[in-house]
Design a protein around this motif. Structure first.
Motif, PDB file in Angstrom:
ATOM      1  N   LEU A   1      -3.154  -0.562  -2.177  1.00 12.07           N
ATOM      2  CA  LEU A   1      -2.015   0.036  -1.452  1.00 12.07           C
ATOM      3  C   LEU A   1      -1.016  -1.007  -0.954  1.00 12.07           C
ATOM      4  CD1 LEU A   1      -3.823   2.725   0.756  1.00 12.07           C
ATOM      5  CD2 LEU A   1      -2.656   3.050  -1.434  1.00 12.07           C
ATOM      6  N   PHE A   2      -1.482  -2.245  -0.716  1.00 15.57           N
ATOM      7  CA  PHE A   2      -0.626  -3.279  -0.122  1.00 15.57           C
ATOM      8  C   PHE A   2      -0.833  -4.572  -0.905  1.00 15.57           C
ATOM      9  CE2 PHE A   2      -2.487  -0.474   3.176  1.00 15.57           C
ATOM     10  CZ  PHE A   2      -1.357   0.296   3.428  1.00 15.57           C
TER      11      PHE A   2
ATOM     12  N   PHE B   1       6.709  -6.429   6.418  1.00 11.93           N
ATOM     13  CA  PHE B   1       6.400  -7.211   5.214  1.00 11.93           C
ATOM     14  C   PHE B   1       5.454  -8.378   5.493  1.00 11.93           C
ATOM     15  CE2 PHE B   1      10.767  -5.863   3.296  1.00 11.93           C
ATOM     16  CZ  PHE B   1      10.263  -4.587   3.071  1.00 11.93           C
ATOM     17  N   ARG B   2       5.049  -8.528   6.749  1.00 11.27           N
ATOM     18  CA  ARG B   2       4.081  -9.571   7.136  1.00 11.27           C
ATOM     19  C   ARG B   2       4.559 -10.979   6.773  1.00 11.27           C
ATOM     20  NH1 ARG B   2       2.274  -5.662   9.592  1.00 11.27           N
ATOM     21  NH2 ARG B   2       0.085  -5.041   9.636  1.00 11.27           N
TER      22      ARG B   2
ATOM     23  N   SER C   1      -4.851 -10.006  -5.278  1.00 11.97           N
ATOM     24  CA  SER C   1      -6.151  -9.321  -5.412  1.00 11.97           C
ATOM     25  C   SER C   1      -6.196  -8.546  -6.719  1.00 11.97           C
ATOM     26  CB  SER C   1      -6.372  -8.329  -4.269  1.00 11.97           C
ATOM     27  OG  SER C   1      -6.483  -9.016  -3.073  1.00 11.97           O
TER      28      SER C   1
ATOM     29  N   PHE D   1      -2.883   4.667   7.288  1.00  8.63           N
ATOM     30  CA  PHE D   1      -2.821   5.033   5.871  1.00  8.63           C
ATOM     31  C   PHE D   1      -4.132   5.652   5.373  1.00  8.63           C
ATOM     32  CE2 PHE D   1       0.542   2.063   6.569  1.00  8.63           C
ATOM     33  CZ  PHE D   1       1.578   2.496   5.746  1.00  8.63           C
TER      34      PHE D   1
ATOM     35  N   ASP E   1       3.606  -2.261  -3.478  1.00  7.98           N
ATOM     36  CA  ASP E   1       4.134  -2.991  -2.307  1.00  7.98           C
ATOM     37  C   ASP E   1       5.555  -2.519  -2.030  1.00  7.98           C
ATOM     38  OD1 ASP E   1       2.900  -5.636  -0.728  1.00  7.98           O
ATOM     39  OD2 ASP E   1       5.054  -5.273  -0.424  1.00  7.98           O
TER      40      ASP E   1
ATOM     41  N   ASP F   1       6.934   2.605  -0.605  1.00 11.45           N
ATOM     42  CA  ASP F   1       6.014   2.846   0.497  1.00 11.45           C
ATOM     43  C   ASP F   1       4.726   3.462  -0.077  1.00 11.45           C
ATOM     44  OD1 ASP F   1       6.144   3.435   3.746  1.00 11.45           O
ATOM     45  OD2 ASP F   1       4.777   4.710   2.616  1.00 11.45           O
TER      46      ASP F   1
END
Ligand SMILES: C[S@@+](CC[C@H](N)C(=O)[O-])C[C@H]1O[C@@H](n2cnc3c(N)ncnc32)[C@H](O)[C@@H]1O
Length: 282
Positions: free
Chosen positions: A128-129, A70-71, A135, A207, A152, A180
């Motif tokens: 995708l994320f 999850f950074r 963004s 990915f 996410d 995912d």
């Protein structure tokens, strides 16, 4: 940075002042990173930052690097109110973020707007994320995109993304999806996108199949984020993409390449804007 240094003159030694690192301002929260030698003075530095930036209500110290799927990062309150949630303004949008539970960096504001400016009317975009939706929301606000599908896997990021979509009144154009990216694209977003965003530097390579699956049949644009090293940060990513997309029957054209920021001494966070088309198609 200069004003924080001046505020700390007399509190830190010359040697300590030289060790101060850049900080981030996220809404009314300041985020410090400090070398080990300055940790005993973290409270004084946090209080000084609040005096210099009078709108701050909290100062957090980042005590681990950004890490995990999850950074996220570990944070400690060093001054002000004990909280990690705030509202951050950027490019005419407002983002609710919880720095303890989700990824967020104010340093990517220019990059988010740079992408938004490229989006043409009627485009379908797959992010995708998407994190808390920054963004995607900047794109919806500053372009005539038809839809921005925003995936996410972090349930907290998804929850805040839903709130941010509502706050910024982009419901119906930014479409949040929890899960995912691989599974969400396979089950719901195959062949829809004119443009795919892959803001997961260090793991985006895993990915590539998902990005190709997300694109429309005739191909489209992919914004591919990666990490590269001196002396030639871009070439390994480009070689990887040409080789792997080529094996799958796709042609890659690099439209633009850009270094976003440095990671340590020799490594960079970079972006490649790519045009991907099935081979043989003009
Ligand atoms: C670097 S952050 C994205 C930042 C975002 N683009 C922004 O501008 O704030 C990466 C995001 O990818 C999400 N993530 C990681 N692995 C994932 C996966 N397999 N599928 C979907 N999301 C994923 C993380 O939860 C995190 O929110």
């Amino acid at each position: 940075m200069g004003s924080l240094r001046r505020e700390l003159e007399g509190i830190l030694t010359e040697k300590e002042l030289a060790k101060l690192r850049a900080f981030d301002l996220v809404g009314d929260i300041g985020v410090l990173r400090l070398p080990p030698e300055l940790l005993p003075k973290k409270k004084e530095i946090g209080e000084a930052l609040m005096r210099v930036h009078r709108h701050l209500k909290t100062v957090l110290l980042q005590v681990s690097p950004v890490k995990g799927e999850f950074r996220t990062r570990k944070l400690e309150v060093v001054a002000g109110e004990p909280r990690t949630e705030t509202f951050h303004r950027e490019s005419g949008c407002v983002f609710k973020v919880d720095l303890d539970k989700v990824y967020f960096s104010p340093r990517l504001a220019y990059e988010r707007m740079r992408i938004a400016r490229q989006v043409r009317g009627g485009e379908e975009v797959t992010n995708l994320f998407a994190g808390v939706g920054c963004s995607s929301i900047v794109i919806a606000k500053h372009s005539e995109a038809k839809a921005v599908y925003s995936v996410d896997k972090n349930p907290e990021a998804f929850r805040l993304m839903c709130e941010n979509i509502r706050i910024n009144r982009v419901g119906g154009r930014v479409l949040p999806l929890l899960g995912d990216a691989r599974e969400v694209v396979s089950s719901k977003l195959r062949g829809r996108a004119d443009r795919v965003l892959m803001p997961l530097p260090g793991a985006a390579r895993q990915f590539l199949d998902t990005a190709l699956e997300a694109l429309k049949e005739g191909g489209g644009i992919v914004h591919f984020y990666d990490v590269g090293e001196e002396p030639d940060p871009f070439s390994p990513s480009i070689s990887f993409l040409e080789r792997e997309a080529g094996k799958r029957g796709w042609e890659v054209e690099v439209l633009n390449q850009r270094l976003l920021r440095s990671y340590g001494v020799r490594a960079y966070h970079l972006v490649l804007d790519l045009l991907l088309r099935p081979k043989g198609q003009k």
